[in-house]
Write a protein that holds these residues in place. Structure first.
Motif, PDB file in Angstrom:
ATOM      1  N   LEU A   1       9.032  -2.113  14.353  1.00 46.38           N
ATOM      2  CA  LEU A   1       9.135  -0.953  13.507  1.00 46.38           C
ATOM      3  C   LEU A   1      10.232  -0.903  12.545  1.00 46.38           C
ATOM      4  N   SER A   2      11.269  -1.322  13.015  1.00 44.09           N
ATOM      5  CA  SER A   2      12.460  -1.446  12.189  1.00 44.09           C
ATOM      6  C   SER A   2      12.151  -2.640  10.972  1.00 44.09           C
ATOM      7  N   ASP A   3      11.540  -3.829  11.626  1.00 44.35           N
ATOM      8  CA  ASP A   3      11.228  -4.684  10.691  1.00 44.35           C
ATOM      9  C   ASP A   3      10.313  -4.267   9.633  1.00 44.35           C
ATOM     10  N   THR A   4       9.215  -3.397  10.175  1.00 50.23           N
ATOM     11  CA  THR A   4       8.234  -2.856   9.305  1.00 50.23           C
ATOM     12  C   THR A   4       8.939  -2.083   8.047  1.00 50.23           C
ATOM     13  N   ILE A   5       9.989  -1.194   8.806  1.00 49.26           N
ATOM     14  CA  ILE A   5      10.640  -0.156   7.622  1.00 49.26           C
ATOM     15  C   ILE A   5      11.450  -0.779   6.802  1.00 49.26           C
ATOM     16  N   GLN A   6      12.079  -2.019   7.209  1.00 53.38           N
ATOM     17  CA  GLN A   6      12.900  -2.815   6.229  1.00 53.38           C
ATOM     18  C   GLN A   6      12.123  -3.558   5.298  1.00 53.38           C
ATOM     19  N   ARG A   7      10.934  -4.105   5.739  1.00 53.34           N
ATOM     20  CA  ARG A   7       9.874  -4.528   4.664  1.00 53.34           C
ATOM     21  C   ARG A   7       9.192  -3.884   3.644  1.00 53.34           C
ATOM     22  N   LEU A   8       8.781  -2.425   4.130  1.00 56.64           N
ATOM     23  CA  LEU A   8       8.459  -1.453   3.130  1.00 56.64           C
ATOM     24  C   LEU A   8       9.501  -1.216   2.061  1.00 56.64           C
TER      25      LEU A   8
ATOM     26  N   GLU B   1      11.856  -2.890   1.041  1.00 50.17           N
ATOM     27  CA  GLU B   1      12.139  -4.017   0.139  1.00 50.17           C
ATOM     28  C   GLU B   1      11.104  -4.074  -0.730  1.00 50.17           C
ATOM     29  N   GLU B   2       9.775  -3.816  -0.247  1.00 49.61           N
ATOM     30  CA  GLU B   2       8.536  -3.832  -1.164  1.00 49.61           C
ATOM     31  C   GLU B   2       8.786  -2.550  -2.250  1.00 49.61           C
ATOM     32  N   ILE B   3       9.296  -1.318  -1.573  1.00 46.47           N
ATOM     33  CA  ILE B   3       9.550  -0.288  -2.547  1.00 46.47           C
ATOM     34  C   ILE B   3      10.630  -0.550  -3.629  1.00 46.47           C
ATOM     35  N   GLU B   4      11.501  -1.135  -3.407  1.00 44.18           N
ATOM     36  CA  GLU B   4      12.590  -1.678  -4.231  1.00 44.18           C
ATOM     37  C   GLU B   4      12.311  -2.569  -5.402  1.00 44.18           C
ATOM     38  N   GLU B   5      11.578  -3.697  -4.871  1.00 44.69           N
ATOM     39  CA  GLU B   5      10.808  -4.689  -5.942  1.00 44.69           C
ATOM     40  C   GLU B   5       9.829  -3.802  -6.774  1.00 44.69           C
ATOM     41  N   LEU B   6       9.034  -2.944  -6.252  1.00 46.39           N
ATOM     42  CA  LEU B   6       8.018  -1.983  -7.116  1.00 46.39           C
ATOM     43  C   LEU B   6       8.867  -1.311  -8.339  1.00 46.39           C
ATOM     44  N   GLN B   7       9.845  -0.625  -7.744  1.00 46.16           N
ATOM     45  CA  GLN B   7      10.969   0.219  -8.582  1.00 46.16           C
ATOM     46  C   GLN B   7      11.450  -0.670  -9.783  1.00 46.16           C
ATOM     47  N   LYS B   8      12.011  -2.037  -9.270  1.00 49.59           N
ATOM     48  CA  LYS B   8      12.300  -2.777 -10.237  1.00 49.59           C
ATOM     49  C   LYS B   8      11.517  -3.522 -11.075  1.00 49.59           C
ATOM     50  N   GLN B   9      10.201  -3.523 -10.851  1.00 50.51           N
ATOM     51  CA  GLN B   9       9.018  -3.826 -11.839  1.00 50.51           C
ATOM     52  C   GLN B   9       8.595  -2.582 -12.951  1.00 50.51           C
TER      53      GLN B   9
ATOM     54  N   LYS C   1       3.839   3.852   0.477  1.00 47.95           N
ATOM     55  CA  LYS C   1       4.900   2.977   1.341  1.00 47.95           C
ATOM     56  C   LYS C   1       5.788   3.981   1.631  1.00 47.95           C
ATOM     57  N   GLU C   2       6.254   4.717   0.842  1.00 49.82           N
ATOM     58  CA  GLU C   2       7.367   5.744   1.433  1.00 49.82           C
ATOM     59  C   GLU C   2       6.525   6.760   2.756  1.00 49.82           C
ATOM     60  N   GLY C   3       5.247   7.093   2.425  1.00 47.58           N
ATOM     61  CA  GLY C   3       4.695   7.604   3.548  1.00 47.58           C
ATOM     62  C   GLY C   3       4.490   6.945   5.030  1.00 47.58           C
ATOM     63  N   GLU C   4       4.314   5.418   4.703  1.00 46.31           N
ATOM     64  CA  GLU C   4       4.311   4.427   5.828  1.00 46.31           C
ATOM     65  C   GLU C   4       5.728   4.539   6.353  1.00 46.31           C
ATOM     66  N   VAL C   5       6.962   4.356   5.779  1.00 48.30           N
ATOM     67  CA  VAL C   5       8.191   4.472   6.167  1.00 48.30           C
ATOM     68  C   VAL C   5       8.423   5.826   6.893  1.00 48.30           C
ATOM     69  N   GLN C   6       8.159   6.943   6.535  1.00 45.49           N
ATOM     70  CA  GLN C   6       8.348   8.158   7.109  1.00 45.49           C
ATOM     71  C   GLN C   6       7.625   8.112   8.494  1.00 45.49           C
ATOM     72  N   ASP C   7       6.258   7.514   8.511  1.00 54.45           N
ATOM     73  CA  ASP C   7       5.755   7.474   9.764  1.00 54.45           C
ATOM     74  C   ASP C   7       6.369   6.420  10.772  1.00 54.45           C
ATOM     75  N   ALA C   8       6.641   5.261  10.212  1.00 54.67           N
ATOM     76  CA  ALA C   8       7.288   4.309  10.984  1.00 54.67           C
ATOM     77  C   ALA C   8       8.666   4.764  11.453  1.00 54.67           C
ATOM     78  N   GLU C   9       9.412   5.724  10.648  1.00 59.29           N
ATOM     79  CA  GLU C   9      10.578   6.137  11.144  1.00 59.29           C
ATOM     80  C   GLU C   9      10.366   7.378  12.370  1.00 59.29           C
ATOM     81  N   LYS C  10       9.347   8.016  12.028  1.00 62.59           N
ATOM     82  CA  LYS C  10       9.028   9.090  12.998  1.00 62.59           C
ATOM     83  C   LYS C  10       8.593   8.580  14.415  1.00 62.59           C
ATOM     84  N   ASP C  11       7.762   7.420  14.397  1.00 54.44           N
ATOM     85  CA  ASP C  11       7.324   6.670  15.544  1.00 54.44           C
ATOM     86  C   ASP C  11       8.458   5.972  16.265  1.00 54.44           C
ATOM     87  N   ARG C  12       9.339   5.489  15.437  1.00 54.94           N
ATOM     88  CA  ARG C  12      10.431   4.664  16.175  1.00 54.94           C
ATOM     89  C   ARG C  12      11.578   5.848  16.897  1.00 54.94           C
ATOM     90  N   LEU C  13      11.662   7.110  16.108  1.00 56.83           N
ATOM     91  CA  LEU C  13      12.512   7.948  16.865  1.00 56.83           C
ATOM     92  C   LEU C  13      11.853   8.508  18.144  1.00 56.83           C
TER      93      LEU C  13
END
Length: 319
Positions: A80-87, A89-97, A252-264
């Protein structure tokens, strides 16, 4: 297997004790209460042994299960930590674009403004030039009309000058021309090289320049219209892409929130299991570490009780 063999031997011995006890009762009941006490102690020791084994195996099984659960939860948290980090990074790349596309839109809009100013300036200049050409052509045209009328009138005058003078007799020579005329004035007899012809060419050049300027103005307007349409389409395409990327970011932000909740949640479960393992460690260690020692001590005690009973029953044994 050794433990089962020992239990089988104990059972056989117990049956022998019971027979001996029965014989003793028949013999007058000597040592009956002693035998009963020994049997009770033996039974208690055997129950303790079974209870120790049950607790030891239960501890080992529970600890193994809890350890496995802790490992699974820990791995799930890592994933889940890897998934959150990947998401992220993808969000950051999209924001850059998105930022790059917004910059591209701003640049295109600035280019459109510059092109619009240039087009307006060119159009204003053409309108002024076209107005000047129209006025010049009109003036030249009027000048041609005046000159044409003048030369026409002059030709008529000359024609009349060649007619016989009124009152002159036939065969007589006409009076001489005025002293200011050195040669005869031909007037409009040669328009090709005359002022009217030159003025006509001037007017024609003005009209040609005017037509050429109009063609260039139309071409410039068409080029501007094409550039404007293409630029506006580029802006629409960028805006559409930005909208889609913003939607993707929201997902993806929704997925991050779900993953963080699941990890918690899994972190809480892991902490509960680790606490359970920690709390059970002292008791379980006592049984797992001391099991063999307690078993050996108990066997010694059991053997002593059995030998005592055999001695009281008249049996012989070797130390």
């Amino acid at each position: 297997a050794n433990l089962q063999d020992e239990e089988t031997d104990d059972l056989k011995k117990k049956e022998g004790y019971e027979k001996t006890l029965e014989d003793t009762r028949k013999a007058g009941g000597r040592f009956v209460k002693v035998f009963e006490s020994i049997d009770t102690m033996v039974a208690n020791l055997q129950d303790e042994e079974a209870d120790d084994l049950k607790k030891k195996e239960g501890c080992e099984k529970t600890r193994e299960e809890d350890t496995r659960k802790a490992i699974v939860l820990s791995r799930a948290m890592d994933e889940l930590s890897d998934t959150i980090q990947r998401l992220k990074e993808e969000i950051e790349e999209l924001q850059k674009q998105i930022e790059e596309k917004n910059e591209a839109i701003a640049k295109i809009e600035e280019e459109l403004k510059d092109a619009k100013r240039m087009r307006d300036d060119q159009n204003t200049e053409w309108k002024q030039s076209d107005s000047d050409d129209k006025e010049a052509a009109l003036i030249v045209g009027k000048a041609i009309d005046v000159l044409t009328e003048f030369y026409t009138s002059l030709a008529l005058v000359q024609q009349k000058a060649h007619q016989p003078v009124e009152g002159m007799k036939g065969g007589e020579a006409p009076p001489p021309p005025p002293s200011t005329w050195e040669t005869s004035y031909k007037g409009a007899q040669d328009d090709q090289t005359g002022v009217v012809a030159i003025m006509g060419m001037v007017k024609s050049d003005i009209e040609k320049d005017q037509a050429k300027a109009k063609e260039e103005e139309d071409a410039s307007q068409k080029a501007y219209d094409t550039f404007k349409a293409e630029s506006e389409q580029q802006i629409k395409d960028f805006e559409k892409a930005i909208s889609e990327m913003e939607g993707t970011i929201a997902d993806k932000e929704g997925e991050v929130q779900d993953a963080e909740k699941d990890r918690l949640t899994k972190k809480g479960e892991l902490e509960t299991i680790l606490k359970k393992i920690k709390d059970a460690t002292p008791g379980c260690d006592f049984f797992t570490v001391n099991f063999e020692t307690r078993l050996e001590n108990r066997q010694v005690e059991l053997d002593g009780l059995k030998q005592a009973k055999q001695a009281l029953s008249g049996a012989t044994f070797s130390l």
